[in-house]
Design a protein around this motif. Structure first.
Motif, short mmCIF file in Angstrom:
data_model
loop_
_atom_site.label_atom_id
_atom_site.label_comp_id
_atom_site.label_asym_id
_atom_site.label_seq_id
_atom_site.Cartn_x
_atom_site.Cartn_y
_atom_site.Cartn_z
N PRO A 4 26.00 26.19 -47.06
CA PRO A 4 26.48 26.95 -45.90
C PRO A 4 28.01 27.01 -45.81
N LEU A 5 28.66 25.92 -46.22
CA LEU A 5 30.12 25.90 -46.18
C LEU A 5 30.71 26.74 -47.31
N ARG A 6 30.05 26.76 -48.46
CA ARG A 6 30.49 27.63 -49.56
C ARG A 6 30.41 29.10 -49.14
N ILE A 7 29.32 29.48 -48.48
CA ILE A 7 29.16 30.86 -48.02
C ILE A 7 30.26 31.19 -47.01
N ASP A 8 30.53 30.27 -46.09
CA ASP A 8 31.58 30.49 -45.10
C ASP A 8 32.93 30.68 -45.78
N ALA A 9 33.23 29.84 -46.77
CA ALA A 9 34.50 29.96 -47.49
C ALA A 9 34.59 31.31 -48.20
N MET A 10 33.49 31.74 -48.81
CA MET A 10 33.48 33.05 -49.48
C MET A 10 33.76 34.15 -48.47
N ASP A 11 33.12 34.07 -47.30
CA ASP A 11 33.33 35.08 -46.26
C ASP A 11 34.79 35.12 -45.81
N ARG A 12 35.45 33.99 -45.81
CA ARG A 12 36.85 33.89 -45.38
C ARG A 12 37.82 34.20 -46.51
N GLY A 13 37.30 34.30 -47.73
CA GLY A 13 38.16 34.60 -48.88
C GLY A 13 38.98 33.42 -49.35
N CYS A 14 38.48 32.22 -49.10
CA CYS A 14 39.21 31.03 -49.56
C CYS A 14 38.31 30.18 -50.44
N ALA A 15 38.89 29.20 -51.10
CA ALA A 15 38.14 28.33 -52.00
C ALA A 15 38.11 26.92 -51.43
#
Length: 171
Positions: free
Chosen positions: A27-38
């Motif tokens: 879930p945190l990986r998906i959130d980071a992808m949505d925000r455009g960060c790694a």
């Protein structure tokens, strides 16, 4: 077709080093992808780090609590200076946090292992606004959940007060 689950699975299978903290939660990986960060997952860069660079249980919609419906994690922002940010994720979306603070805290120092202090008190006169490190905070105390980042004997305590993030750094 929604590609987010497929991208999250591919990202979860990535061979990047994650060291002792285990795999970074999907879930945190998906959130980071949505925000455009790694997300910061390379704990090898932080010898002796004992707590993970992500943690579940900081904020829930409408309340200051420590339920598993939310989390915080370190993220590398996609701008020219590739600065870091502390991101607060909530299962129920990106509505303003209790206290009116933003869900992304741009921070100038190194990330550290995260933990949370519930119902903590921070004297803001010994802190500064995150976005103005040269300015001293007001002569009041703030109460609530504090996000603590610790590494190499230093800690940074983040607290939201009247719509603004403050940080108290101790050596």
């Amino acid at each position: 077709m929604n590609l987010r689950p497929v991208l999250a699975l591919l990202w979860a299978l990535d061979a990047s080093p994650v060291a002792a903290q285990g795999d970074f939660p999907i879930p945190l990986r998906i959130d980071a992808m949505d925000r455009g960060c790694a997300p910061v997952t390379d704990t090898v860069a932080y010898p002796g780090l004992e707590t993970p660079l992500f943690r579940f249980g900081v904020y829930e919609v409408g309340r200051d609590t420590l339920l598993k419906a939310s989390a915080a994690y370190w993220c590398i922002m996609p701008n020219a200076d590739r600065g870091t940010a502390l991101v607060i994720w909530r299962e129920r979306g990106d509505a303003p946090l209790p206290g009116g603070c933003a869900s992304v805290i741009r921070y100038w120092s190194s990330p550290g292992g995260l933990r949370f202090e519930r119902r903590s008190v921070v004297r803001l006169s010994s802190a500064h606004p995150v976005d103005q490190p040269s300015r001293v905070g007001p002569p009041v105390s703030a109460r609530g959940t504090v996000i603590v980042s610790e590494y190499d004997g230093k800690s940074a305590r983040f607290i939201c007060h009247t719509g603004r993030w403050y940080v108290a750094v101790s050596p």
